[in-house]
Design an enzyme around this catalytic site. Sequence first.
Site, PDB file in Angstrom:
ATOM      1  N   HIS A   1      -7.688 -12.969   3.209  1.00  0.00           N
ATOM      2  CA  HIS A   1      -6.991 -12.044   4.111  1.00  0.00           C
ATOM      3  C   HIS A   1      -6.745 -12.688   5.471  1.00  0.00           C
ATOM      4  O   HIS A   1      -5.799 -12.319   6.178  1.00  0.00           O
ATOM      5  CB  HIS A   1      -7.791 -10.753   4.275  1.00  0.00           C
ATOM      6  CG  HIS A   1      -6.941  -9.582   4.677  1.00  0.00           C
ATOM      7  ND1 HIS A   1      -5.942  -9.078   3.866  1.00  0.00           N
ATOM      8  CD2 HIS A   1      -6.924  -8.831   5.815  1.00  0.00           C
ATOM      9  CE1 HIS A   1      -5.361  -8.059   4.476  1.00  0.00           C
ATOM     10  NE2 HIS A   1      -5.924  -7.898   5.661  1.00  0.00           N
TER      11      HIS A   1
ATOM     12  N   LYS B   1       0.833  -1.208   0.000  1.00  0.00           N
ATOM     13  CA  LYS B   1       0.000   0.000   0.000  1.00  0.00           C
ATOM     14  C   LYS B   1       0.864   1.253   0.000  1.00  0.00           C
ATOM     15  O   LYS B   1       1.896   1.314   0.655  1.00  0.00           O
ATOM     16  CB  LYS B   1      -0.897   0.011   1.239  1.00  0.00           C
ATOM     17  CG  LYS B   1      -2.036  -1.005   1.194  1.00  0.00           C
ATOM     18  CD  LYS B   1      -2.944  -0.838   2.401  1.00  0.00           C
ATOM     19  CE  LYS B   1      -4.145  -1.773   2.326  1.00  0.00           C
ATOM     20  NZ  LYS B   1      -5.037  -1.614   3.499  1.00  0.00           N
TER      21      LYS B   1
ATOM     22  N   HIS C   1       3.096  -2.865   7.642  1.00  0.00           N
ATOM     23  CA  HIS C   1       2.247  -1.926   8.369  1.00  0.00           C
ATOM     24  C   HIS C   1       3.011  -0.618   8.596  1.00  0.00           C
ATOM     25  O   HIS C   1       4.169  -0.634   9.038  1.00  0.00           O
ATOM     26  CB  HIS C   1       1.847  -2.499   9.729  1.00  0.00           C
ATOM     27  CG  HIS C   1       0.813  -3.573   9.642  1.00  0.00           C
ATOM     28  ND1 HIS C   1       0.575  -4.483  10.645  1.00  0.00           N
ATOM     29  CD2 HIS C   1      -0.061  -3.887   8.655  1.00  0.00           C
ATOM     30  CE1 HIS C   1      -0.392  -5.308  10.293  1.00  0.00           C
ATOM     31  NE2 HIS C   1      -0.789  -4.969   9.085  1.00  0.00           N
TER      32      HIS C   1
ATOM     33  N   ARG D   1      -3.309 -14.112   5.832  1.00  0.00           N
ATOM     34  CA  ARG D   1      -2.290 -13.112   6.203  1.00  0.00           C
ATOM     35  C   ARG D   1      -2.319 -12.885   7.716  1.00  0.00           C
ATOM     36  O   ARG D   1      -1.273 -12.816   8.366  1.00  0.00           O
ATOM     37  CB  ARG D   1      -2.573 -11.823   5.436  1.00  0.00           C
ATOM     38  CG  ARG D   1      -1.736 -10.615   5.828  1.00  0.00           C
ATOM     39  CD  ARG D   1      -2.056  -9.482   4.861  1.00  0.00           C
ATOM     40  NE  ARG D   1      -1.768  -8.160   5.390  1.00  0.00           N
ATOM     41  CZ  ARG D   1      -0.593  -7.560   5.301  1.00  0.00           C
ATOM     42  NH1 ARG D   1       0.417  -8.179   4.742  1.00  0.00           N
ATOM     43  NH2 ARG D   1      -0.423  -6.332   5.775  1.00  0.00           N
TER      44      ARG D   1
END
Length: 314
Positions: free
Chosen positions: A252, A184, A278, A255
Amino acid sequence: MSLVSPAAAEALRAWLAGQKTLKGAADNTIEAYRHDVLDFIAFMAAHSGAPQGLTALARITVSDMRAWMARTRGSDVGARSLARKLSAVKSFYRWLSAREGFEPTAVLSTRAPKFQRKLPRPLAEDAARAMIDRVELQARQDWVAARDMAVVMVLYGCGLRISEALSLTGTDLPLPPVLRITGKGGKERVVPVIPAARDAVDRYAGLCPHPLEADQPLFRGVRGGALNPRAIQKVMEQARLQLGLPASATPHAMRHSFATHLLNAGGDLRAIQELLGHASLSTTQAYTAVDTARLMQVYEASHPRATAHTKGAA
């Protein structure tokens, strides 16, 4: 009549550009920021009966903030969404006040509503293994079965998002000991690849009937195009129903399971943060809450004092 003065609109554009360039915010995040701040400015314009320029924005009071919070709450906006909107407005005001030289206390002192953060919902280790094994049994074609297992192994073995796994290309064959993943916001991280994931991908590549060119997606759909994430969601849905697993057993969740099982095995929280990509350690710390919740369940079920208390209450 425009609700936002040209100067205020230009300030918002400059702030958003900074969020994208300096902080690497994703396009969806930038759009959410834009919407939240414009919604705030539009309310203030209606509330004051005048367009919002830089001067007006600098004069917003605690009373104005309370009115905005009340209106937003009354529009069926949940506490989590309201907290997100307020966070965007505060971030804009920190930047704007530093640039324009005004005191932003009225905005920055506004308290976000409390809400219960959703904890990740990982699978237990035996359930994760069962999911991987069962996924391979769903397809009629051997290469599709091998593909589905390879994708799920990469999700679980490397802690990737489904979009990251499906962004792998033929240049990644054979999978190296470590992968460089762009996540991201365009942030790159290095992720170790466990041998079981490498073997699963090798097996899929050997069976795949479509040529896996270097510049093309590694994981292919039946017709040879890029694999749609919905295909993996669907095959995991079939597998979880057969295994009696909850609806939270999604791609997900693999993960989440990767992170939780690493933590349970003694993994360092900051190292896991790096592996997951993160931006904030607080996001990764949610996994410690999952572990604590599980420990409390074991405690309640097995501790002599807890069981004695339960029997006494009965």
